[in-house]
Design an enzyme around this catalytic site. Structure first.
Site, PDB file in Angstrom:
ATOM      1  N   GLU A  95      -3.092   3.598  -2.229  1.00  0.00           N
ATOM      2  CA  GLU A  95      -2.583   2.259  -2.560  1.00  0.00           C
ATOM      3  C   GLU A  95      -1.958   1.567  -1.355  1.00  0.00           C
ATOM      4  O   GLU A  95      -2.124   0.367  -1.160  1.00  0.00           O
ATOM      5  CB  GLU A  95      -1.552   2.398  -3.681  1.00  0.00           C
ATOM      6  N   ASP A  96      -1.247   2.334  -0.536  1.00  0.00           N
ATOM      7  CA  ASP A  96      -0.401   1.719   0.497  1.00  0.00           C
ATOM      8  C   ASP A  96      -0.862   1.940   1.924  1.00  0.00           C
ATOM      9  O   ASP A  96      -0.220   1.459   2.863  1.00  0.00           O
ATOM     10  CB  ASP A  96       1.038   2.257   0.371  1.00  0.00           C
TER      11      ASP A  96
END
Length: 722
Positions: A95-96
């Site tokens: 996600e990051d």
């Protein structure tokens, strides 16, 4: 799982270790129960995670990698396997960070990649609202969790660490996350039997949402009078002595209610802080199941039990696998004390829930294990999501199912089913099987006939009576509380609505095409296909349903289709005077408003309402003048000769205010075979009263029969249709 143990590519690019003490603590924890090669794999996961999150920081100012490592630490406390620990360390990289799923799968195996993907949120997908995004993220997580229970363990550990460090968040974010924790994550932990995690999530959520209330209760517990604590010490000594005297090997543990538990008790029982007496409790841990019952007899011999407050969750475990004996005792010091009695293994399962599966794998406990029950719950969630129309509806279903209390019921064969508190016989029918629920007509509760909407109590034996012709109707949604029943009913009604909508839409489009000198048969297939493509509809049936539901105007569709044939717009010039005949069976796309309550025999008009379909009004309805301002939405309708079913109506009865009047009028209505749905006193004084009866009748003639029969009663002053 992948077998490569070499350092990840570019791992040497990582500078100084961002959290050496924390990672050393993690490795020390996993060394206690994992082999050396798996400990090495955990360290590789840390190196990749630290590299991926390099330069990222939390709101608190700490290096971001401290969060996933802390999450992994929480999971080592549960004794989780190497795949779960690695996935926890890497749970935010997809996600990051730029790290791709393929890289995780190549180095740590497909299972770890699946776990990481299951935990990953859907922030990159656009949604119409934060609420919808959260619901879709939650839906994805639960579906991944259904494939592998370890997904939710990682997610719960992730949420627990976030809640422990929530103080760095802005107040609005803190309240939102705390509310979500109390509404969703703590109940999930409870549903999976993870009481230790649930308790901390609840307390941290309560502290985040109501910091002042949390502080007041915490301070109150810490400053309880010394006499109260001395009394508890004496009770503990007495219990220990009694159990030892009766030769029951045991471990006695003090329990202090959490601030959140005390707060909930205050709210539910409307008590002040000082009135909550059972702040303390005891837990007796023994070696074997039989000793639980021996210990129960021992403590009951010491202090008298409070009547009706004993629960045997060993013989009948909770839905989440929890097993224990609960009893409430009168103490000689004024306040009741709660005692829980369980075995060592039951205590581990109670604290760890499904996570205890990785510690205890004995064949004896497999059948009733928390993990087996969790898998059954998840299987029902899969059914729910398949039938749910949207992520928000799915989330709503799951919230209903995350119940804190259950009722335990028996089938005629002696099988035990657990249902939410306030469940009805209809919930029970759907718990047995969807087909049983769909065709249910009544129930036998402890061998006595009862309607489907009857609420059930623990210990009852329930048998469902079915009929092939029976089918769900919209009112059933008001009778059920379980997500399984609610989902099944909605699914049936949606299917029914679609069939009704297609048939009615066909009649409406035929009429509209007739008004422009055309018909569906005369529209070339290419023109129809192009229209469906432009409208983003898959097939003709979908278009017809859209028309019936009021999402598209039949005349506009007809004009578009005929324009596609010759390029000209055809104005309607032959408006058919023939009305669309309705039988009342098209309940999926017809609605009868409360403003006028039309019944067969009334002059009616139809008004297209977006999403609802045709709303049927009486021609003399007071709302009709307003509806005439949108003539394009009028639909000429009339009653078919084959009308069937009952229709809601209402009568206003003015009576003398005497004892027994209500029963007399109700009996007169019942004699006409009209069903009474609701009774409401509108006006009442010493001399007279006005009562409104909501009733179900077949048609206008049946309604007239009801009015005539009621009017003949001596106590009736006047009666009229509402």
């Amino acid at each position: 799982m992948g077998t490569s143990l070499s350092p990840p590519p570019a791992a040497t690019e990582l500078g100084p270790d961002p959290c050496p003490e924390l990672v050393e603590e993690l490795l020390r924890s996993v060394r206690a129960y994992l082999p050396v090669d798996q400990v090495d794999l955990v360290y590789q996961a840390y190196r990749l995670g630290a590299l991926a999150h390099d330069g990222q920081y939390r709101k608190s100012g700490e290096a971001y990698i401290t969060h996933p490592v802390s999450v992994a630490m929480l999971l080592t406390e549960l004794g989780m396997d190497v795949e779960t620990i690695c996935a926890a360390i890497l749970h935010d990289v997809l996600e990051d960070t730029p790290i791709e799923r393929e890289r995780i799968a190549a180095q740590f195996g497909e299972t770890v990649a699946e776990l990481v993907d299951g935990v990953t949120k859907l922030d990159k997908v656009r949604f119409s609202s934060r609420q919808e995004a959260a619901a879709e993220s939650f839906r994805k997580m639960l579906l991944a969790m259904a494939r592998d229970l370890r997904v939710i363990l990682i997610k719960l550990a992730d949420r627990l660490h976030n809640m422990r460090t929530i103080g760095a968040m802005a107040p609005d974010s803190r309240r939102r996350i705390a509310r979500e924790t109390l509404d969703i994550y703590a109940p999930i932990a409870q549903r999976l039997g993870m009481n230790r995690v649930k308790g901390e999530l609840q307390d941290l959520g309560f502290k985040g949402l109501y910091p002042k209330r949390h502080a007041v209760i915490t301070r109150h517990v810490k400053t309880l009078p010394a006499s109260r604590r001395e009394a508890m010490d004496k009770i503990e000594t007495a219990l220990a002595h009694k159990l030892t005297q009766d030769s029951i090997p045991h471990r006695l543990v003090w329990r202090v209610k959490s601030p959140y538990s005390i707060y909930r008790k205050m709210k539910l029982e409307q008590k002040t802080l000082d009135q909550v007496m059972d702040v303390f409790g005891f837990r007796v841990i023994v070696d074997e199941t039989m000793q639980c019952y021996m210990a129960l007899g021992s403590v009951h011999g010491l202090y008298k039990p409070v009547d009706a407050r004993f629960r045997d969750f060993i013989a009948i475990p909770k839905a989440n696998g929890y097993q224990s004996l609960h009893t409430l005792l009168f103490s000689p010091y004024g306040s009741p004390i709660e005692v829980q009695i369980r075995t060592e293994e039951m205590d581990q399962v109670a604290e760890r829930g499904i996570a205890a599966h990785w510690l205890y794998k004995s064949p004896d406990s497999a059948q009733n294990s928390a993990q087996t029950r969790a898998q059954q719950w998840l299987a029902s969630l899969l059914e729910s999501q398949e039938a749910a129309g949207s992520s928000l509806e799915f989330l709503d279903n799951v919230k209903v199912d995350l119940f804190p209390d259950e009722v335990y019921l028996f089938s005629p064969k002696g099988d035990i089913l657990s249902l939410p508190r306030n469940a009805t016989a209809l919930d029970f029918a759907y718990a047995v099987h969807t087909d049983v629920g769909d065709h249910a007509v009544a129930a036998r509760i402890d061998k006595k006939l009862a309607p489907l909407r009857t609420r059930l109590a623990s210990g009852q034996t329930v048998e469902i009576i079915t009929a092939p012709s029976a089918a769900p109707n919209p009112s059933w949604l008001e009778w059920v509380v379980s997500s399984r029943a609610r989902t099944a009913i909605r699914h049936f009604l949606k299917h029914l609505q679609h069939e009704d909508a297609v048939e009615l839409g066909h009649r409406m489009l035929d009429r509209a095409l007739e008004s422009v000198d055309s018909s569906l048969d005369r529209i070339p297939a290419k023109v129809l296909e192009q229209y469906l493509t432009d409208a983003r509809l898959r097939r003709l049936e979908d278009l017809l349903a859209e028309i019936a539901l009021g999402n598209r105007i039949a005349l506009q569709v007809a004009q578009s289709l005929t324009r596609g044939v010759d390029g000209q717009t055809h104005e309607p010039h032959v408006l058919s005077s023939e009305k669309i005949k309705i039988t009342g069976a098209e309940r999926g796309v017809l609605s009868f408003p409360t403003c006028c309550l039309p019944v067969p025999g009334d002059d009616i008009i139809g008004f297209m309402s977006t999403g609802k379909g045709i709303v049927v009004h009486r021609a003399d309805c007071p709302n009709v003048p307003e509806l005439r301002k949108s003539p394009e939405r009028w639909v000429p309708i009339g009653w078919s000769r084959e009308v069937s079913g009952d229709f809601r109506s209402a009568i206003r009865v003015e009576v003398e205010n005497k004892p027994g009047v209500l029963a007399g009028v109700a009996a007169a209505i019942a004699e006409t075979e009209a069903n009474i749905d609701n009774v409401e006193y509108q006006e009442r004084d010493l001399r007279s009263a006005v009562i409104v009866f909501s009733i179900d009748v077949r048609d206008r003639k049946h309604l007239a029969d009801v009015i005539r029969r009621v009017r003949r009663l001596p106590v009736v002053i006047g009666v009229q249709r509402r």
